[in-house]
Design a protein around this motif. Structure first.
Motif, PDB file in Angstrom:
ATOM      1  N   LEU A 269       7.652  -2.226  11.301  1.00  8.99           N
ATOM      2  CA  LEU A 269       6.935  -2.005  10.038  1.00  8.99           C
ATOM      3  C   LEU A 269       5.424  -2.109  10.244  1.00  8.99           C
TER       4      LEU A 269
ATOM      5  N   GLU B 198       2.601   0.711   9.469  1.00 10.61           N
ATOM      6  CA  GLU B 198       1.451   0.386   8.621  1.00 10.61           C
ATOM      7  C   GLU B 198       0.140   0.754   9.296  1.00 10.61           C
ATOM      8  N   HIS B 199       0.070   0.536  10.619  1.00 11.91           N
ATOM      9  CA  HIS B 199      -1.180   0.801  11.343  1.00 11.91           C
ATOM     10  C   HIS B 199      -1.216   2.205  11.954  1.00 11.91           C
ATOM     11  N   ASN B 200      -0.264   3.048  11.555  1.00 12.43           N
ATOM     12  CA  ASN B 200      -0.247   4.450  11.983  1.00 12.43           C
ATOM     13  C   ASN B 200      -0.227   4.590  13.500  1.00 12.43           C
TER      14      ASN B 200
ATOM     15  N   HIS C 115       5.931  -0.296   0.913  1.00 14.24           N
ATOM     16  CA  HIS C 115       5.205  -0.040   2.151  1.00 14.24           C
ATOM     17  C   HIS C 115       4.699   1.396   2.244  1.00 14.24           C
ATOM     18  N   ASP C 116       4.779   2.159   1.141  1.00 14.41           N
ATOM     19  CA  ASP C 116       4.252   3.521   1.093  1.00 14.41           C
ATOM     20  C   ASP C 116       4.856   4.384   2.196  1.00 14.41           C
TER      21      ASP C 116
ATOM     22  N   ARG D  28       5.091   7.305   7.453  1.00 11.90           N
ATOM     23  CA  ARG D  28       4.166   7.001   6.363  1.00 11.90           C
ATOM     24  C   ARG D  28       4.109   8.163   5.383  1.00 11.90           C
TER      25      ARG D  28
END
Length: 301
Positions: free
Chosen positions: A135, A139-141, A155-156, A275
């Motif tokens: 995860l 989140e940090h791509n 978490h989009d 994402r």
């Protein structure tokens, strides 16, 4: 006028994310003095401190928090530009960054092998990690796609299921319950369970199941790998709830026994996740579609 380099921004983003010079250095394959030098140059260019040290810990200053927000945006735009240009060249030589939950690793290589039969020049970077780290990568791509159980809300993320993930109860072959039919689920209240670490998708799903059925099995051991759990169950240290995908070989060779417990298997699913605002490259889009169209057949066929 700011005179910043992409290298400085990349180093800063890693230090800000980890709040650690040493961890950022390991991630970037640099020495810690090299990382410190890049941060010093960036601070000199800005004329503002980006970090402050309190005791042995470092923290972002107000300027650091602002720079972190910009550095993440710039990194995402550069990654998107790279994907666009790779797409313009065609995906024959594309790169795919994918992470899978450790439980999914039991079939991930089969999926990738099947995909590369039709895309042999695609370079795949595969990381096998736990749910929490996965995860964080999303989140940090840091990755294109993830394969995992149902991701949490908030978490989009876009998550689409592509294959069933049944959770089953396993025991040592000589366990008294092995071979019994229609075991009442309440019987598990008398047993000791071996479980994954807190935050594991399998553990969360089984805990919800037991709460629903008002059962509280004893927790004997907590382990952070499926292999360790299987070894402990085989040694007779308790029962475990695991993904059926993780024990197919042991069941076939009769090193473990599958228990016929009421209300099992717990039916879950595997998801391909990315994402919500990520622009997938042609390669990543092709792999995602492959999973949605052929994922189950690639594993079972």
């Amino acid at each position: 006028m700011l005179h910043l380099t992409l290298r400085q921004l990349k180093v800063f983003e890693a230090v800000a994310r980890h709040l650690s010079y040493s961890r950022a250095a390991r991630e970037l394959h640099l020495t810690q003095p090299a990382v410190s030098m890049q941060i010093k140059l960036l601070e000199e260019n800005l004329g503002l401190p980006l970090f402050e040290q309190l005791g042995k810990k470092i923290f972002l200053t107000e300027a650091g928090r602002e720079m972190y927000r910009y550095s993440k945006t710039i990194a995402e735009q550069l990654a998107e530009a790279e994907s666009v240009f790779a797409e313009l060249k065609g995906m024959e030589r594309g790169n795919l960054k994918i992470s899978v939950a450790s439980t999914a690793n039991y079939f991930a290589t089969q999926l990738l092998a099947s995909f590369r039969q039709t895309h042999p020049r695609v370079t795949v970077n595969l990381d096998v990690t736990n749910r929490e780290a996965l995860l964080g990568q999303l989140e940090h791509n840091q990755i294109d796609l993830a394969v995992m159980g149902q991701p949490p809300d908030g978490h989009d993320l876009i998550a689409e299921s592509f294959m069933e993930n049944p959770l089953v109860v396993i025991a040592a072959p000589d366990n008294p319950l092995a071979g019994q039919k229609h075991i009442p689920v309440s019987r598990l209240a008398d047993e000791t369970l071996i479980v994954r670490e807190a935050g594991s998708g399998t553990r969360s799903a089984s805990e919800r199941f037991f709460q629903t059925h008002q059962i509280a099995p004893r927790t004997g051991l907590v382990m952070n790998t499926n292999e360790a759990i299987k070894q402990a169950v085989q040694a007779g240290m308790g029962l475990a709830v695991v993904s059926l995908h993780t024990v197919s070989l042991e069941l076939e060779t009769k090193r473990l026994a599958l228990l016929d417990v009421e209300f099992f298997p717990i039916q879950r699913y595997w998801f391909v996740v990315h994402r919500k605002n990520k622009r997938l490259s042609a390669t990543a889009q092709a792999f995602k579609q492959f999973l949605l169209d052929e994922g189950k057949a690639a594993v079972t066929g």
